[in-house]
Enzyme design. Sequence first.
Site, mmCIF file in Angstrom:
data_model
loop_
_atom_site.group_PDB
_atom_site.id
_atom_site.type_symbol
_atom_site.label_atom_id
_atom_site.label_comp_id
_atom_site.label_asym_id
_atom_site.label_seq_id
_atom_site.Cartn_x
_atom_site.Cartn_y
_atom_site.Cartn_z
ATOM 1 N N LYS A 8 -21.790 20.646 8.465
ATOM 2 C CA LYS A 8 -22.350 19.388 7.993
ATOM 3 C C LYS A 8 -21.343 18.724 7.054
ATOM 4 C CE LYS A 8 -26.311 17.267 5.879
ATOM 5 N NZ LYS A 8 -25.469 16.362 5.098
ATOM 6 N N ARG B 183 -21.599 8.224 8.282
ATOM 7 C CA ARG B 183 -21.890 8.363 9.690
ATOM 8 C C ARG B 183 -21.242 7.177 10.407
ATOM 9 N NH1 ARG B 183 -27.379 10.765 11.948
ATOM 10 N NH2 ARG B 183 -26.789 10.932 14.134
ATOM 11 N N ARG C 52 -24.653 4.193 9.521
ATOM 12 C CA ARG C 52 -25.949 4.862 9.599
ATOM 13 C C ARG C 52 -27.084 3.836 9.737
ATOM 14 N NH1 ARG C 52 -30.592 6.078 8.640
ATOM 15 N NH2 ARG C 52 -31.416 7.821 7.459
ATOM 16 N N PHE D 265 -19.513 14.753 16.623
ATOM 17 C CA PHE D 265 -20.481 15.813 16.895
ATOM 18 C C PHE D 265 -21.430 15.507 18.046
ATOM 19 C CE2 PHE D 265 -22.111 13.428 13.181
ATOM 20 C CZ PHE D 265 -23.328 12.984 13.684
ATOM 21 N N ARG E 6 -36.576 11.767 13.856
ATOM 22 C CA ARG E 6 -36.288 12.819 12.893
ATOM 23 C C ARG E 6 -37.281 13.928 13.201
ATOM 24 N NH1 ARG E 6 -33.865 12.806 7.885
ATOM 25 N NH2 ARG E 6 -34.209 10.620 7.370
ATOM 26 N N LYS F 193 -31.168 20.368 8.951
ATOM 27 C CA LYS F 193 -30.033 20.526 8.035
ATOM 28 C C LYS F 193 -30.301 21.696 7.111
ATOM 29 C CE LYS F 193 -31.820 16.375 5.743
ATOM 30 N NZ LYS F 193 -31.664 14.937 5.666
HETATM 31 P P1 ATP Z 1 -30.499 11.207 6.673
HETATM 32 O O1 ATP Z 1 -29.240 10.639 7.214
HETATM 33 O O2 ATP Z 1 -31.041 12.373 7.450
HETATM 34 O O3 ATP Z 1 -31.535 10.177 6.323
HETATM 35 P P2 ATP Z 1 -29.163 11.696 4.192
HETATM 36 O O4 ATP Z 1 -28.525 10.380 4.265
HETATM 37 O O5 ATP Z 1 -29.748 12.127 2.892
HETATM 38 O O6 ATP Z 1 -30.267 11.886 5.290
HETATM 39 P P3 ATP Z 1 -28.193 14.256 4.673
HETATM 40 O O7 ATP Z 1 -29.529 14.781 4.384
HETATM 41 O O8 ATP Z 1 -27.110 14.698 3.763
HETATM 42 O O9 ATP Z 1 -28.116 12.710 4.699
HETATM 43 O O10 ATP Z 1 -27.809 14.711 6.175
HETATM 44 C C1 ATP Z 1 -27.903 14.031 7.360
HETATM 45 C C2 ATP Z 1 -26.580 13.379 7.699
HETATM 46 O O11 ATP Z 1 -25.541 14.345 7.833
HETATM 47 C C3 ATP Z 1 -26.533 12.678 9.040
HETATM 48 O O12 ATP Z 1 -27.139 11.432 9.002
HETATM 49 C C4 ATP Z 1 -25.025 12.586 9.301
HETATM 50 O O13 ATP Z 1 -24.516 11.415 8.704
HETATM 51 C C5 ATP Z 1 -24.450 13.770 8.547
HETATM 52 N N1 ATP Z 1 -23.833 14.814 9.388
HETATM 53 C C6 ATP Z 1 -22.735 15.511 9.044
HETATM 54 N N2 ATP Z 1 -22.394 16.405 9.959
HETATM 55 C C7 ATP Z 1 -23.299 16.308 10.961
HETATM 56 C C8 ATP Z 1 -23.477 16.997 12.205
HETATM 57 N N3 ATP Z 1 -22.669 17.958 12.605
HETATM 58 N N4 ATP Z 1 -24.535 16.615 12.981
HETATM 59 C C9 ATP Z 1 -25.367 15.643 12.572
HETATM 60 N N5 ATP Z 1 -25.247 14.956 11.416
HETATM 61 C C10 ATP Z 1 -24.231 15.288 10.605
#
Ligand code: ATP
Length: 577
Positions: free
Chosen positions: A249, A254, A269, A339, A414, A420
């Site tokens: 991760k 994104r 994102r 990914f 989701r 995660k």
């Molecule tokens: P979200 O994007 O789920 O609303 P967030 O912005 O708080 O939550 P995180 O909870 O840190 O982000 O984790 C999700 C994000 O991790 C994904 O949206 C993506 O941008 C990132 N990410 C990094 N590596 C990967 C991976 N291998 N597969 C999917 N997502 C990944």
Amino acid sequence: MIFKQLADYFERLETTSSRLSLIDILSELFSKVEKHEVAKVSYLLQGRVAPFYEPVEMGMSEKLVAAAVGRAYKADKEEVLNLLGKLGDMGLVAQQLNLKFKIKTFKLETKEIFETLAGIAKTSGEGTVEKKVATLADILKKVDPISAKHLVRIPLGVSRLGIGDPTVLDAFAKLKLGDRSKRKLLEGAYNKVSDLGLIGETLWSGGLEAVQKLDVTVGRPIRSQLAERLPDAKTVLQKFEGNAHVQYKYDGFRVQIHKDGNNVRLFSRNLEETTPMFPEIVEGTIKQIKAKTAILDSEALAFNPQSEEFLPFQETTKRRRKYGIEEMAKSLPLKAFVFDVMYLDGKPLMDLELIERMEQLKKVLQGDEILIPQPGEVVDNEERLNELFNDALTKGLEGVVVKRPDSKYEAGARNFNWVKLKRHSAGELKDTIDCVILGYIFGRGKRAEFGAGALLVGVYDKDKDEFVTVSRIGTGLTDEEWREIKVQSSKFKVQRKPARVNSLITPSVWVEPKIVIEVLADEITKSPVHTAGKIGSGPGYALRFPRLVKFREADKQPEDVTTVKELVEMYHLQYKK
Ligand code: ATP
């Protein structure tokens, strides 16, 4: 539809305080628009002249809009600015000045206004400023006071109707499918095309069947698939009943990559176009992707290949800028860790199993100069999953994302197909929560200078399409941040509680839900004063000792904040070890 009629609906939408009546007014409005106007009205309702992902900017500052208002209504600059100081909203200024001017006929069609605004956005080259001011002044001269009020808010980007995409989809469903709960039937297509106008237009011309046939296209962002949370490797493997696909991760931005020959577009994102910011990713895509057309999902971050070091998010985030891009691309180059792949050479791959998509990814992405493939690894036991997790932490990463090997790419979803696992998910609450600012409460003493003492913040109830309160935040903000919040939120100040907000607390000032912040709290507790997750007379959920971590509005829309469902899950997770 003449614009006056549309503006009267805007006025009704602005003054209603219930979400259900928002939908009623919207479906009444859409019952009156013609087929060819549906898309235009959908965009105008959100203060835009194109879908969200198209980087169409009107390019008019408050000063320029003030000049247009002054010119239209023969008021000098001082008068306009004085009024603005008094009324605090350029819309109200235009409305008041227009009133004095006593314009008699208002025949301008919505289509004409839409095209004029789109034209202002396109104006470039010599004399741009003058042309923009003259064009806006010209239409302001031909509209009534209510139209003037809503019209000037569009170039300023401060439309205050409080309407999100799900609200418009509800109205489409109510009107065309007989029931707003049928929004779900439109959502699949919406998640693939991210264009409300296109959904409306297709629904009007070909019905539900045509909408459901809409598919992903290069150049139109797909709504990102998102991940759920689970506490540890054991729970993940139990949930997946055996095999799990594991990827590191990465903590960066994104980036959804769209390639059509040498034409590459990048989306964030929240589906904003970010192509100009990351020229090296564009170049890497052209060099390394061996397909004419492709859509890929990736996370981009600053990485030092010599030391194999991932740079912290604070470094990566310096790349989110509009100026000095070339220099920054040299001093802080990004790598995109790819990914997923959702589309290749004319064919959508979203319905293939993840494992098959990974095979396609390995074939189509050559080398690892800028785009670095992340095909992941399938594991079937806790030891190996923990090993990969710890490996990620050793490399300075946040953890891993574990995916169901046979799952499709589900745009906008989701669910537990993606999970995660972060360093602190187990035990105490260390995961952050994204909240949206709903209002502020004036403080006393030093803070009063900055106009705020505490922020009222909320999360999103996705099923109800409502923002519900979860906390009051008073700590963790520097004086500079208070000032920043004041400037930001003054743009979105509204007179009354926005229709999609559900709150038992009345702040000193209501703010349209727009500004997203990331918050860290010690614990999620039950609370009678907050409406997040509240059912009937039972308690809601609240954050204990919340503090601001960072502003997130650059990559999240209000509907992208933490949902009530996630909050409740996090509440239950925090006590599991
Ligand atoms: P979200 O994007 O789920 O609303 P967030 O912005 O708080 O939550 P995180 O909870 O840190 O982000 O984790 C999700 C994000 O991790 C994904 O949206 C993506 O941008 C990132 N990410 C990094 N590596 C990967 C991976 N291998 N597969 C999917 N997502 C990944």
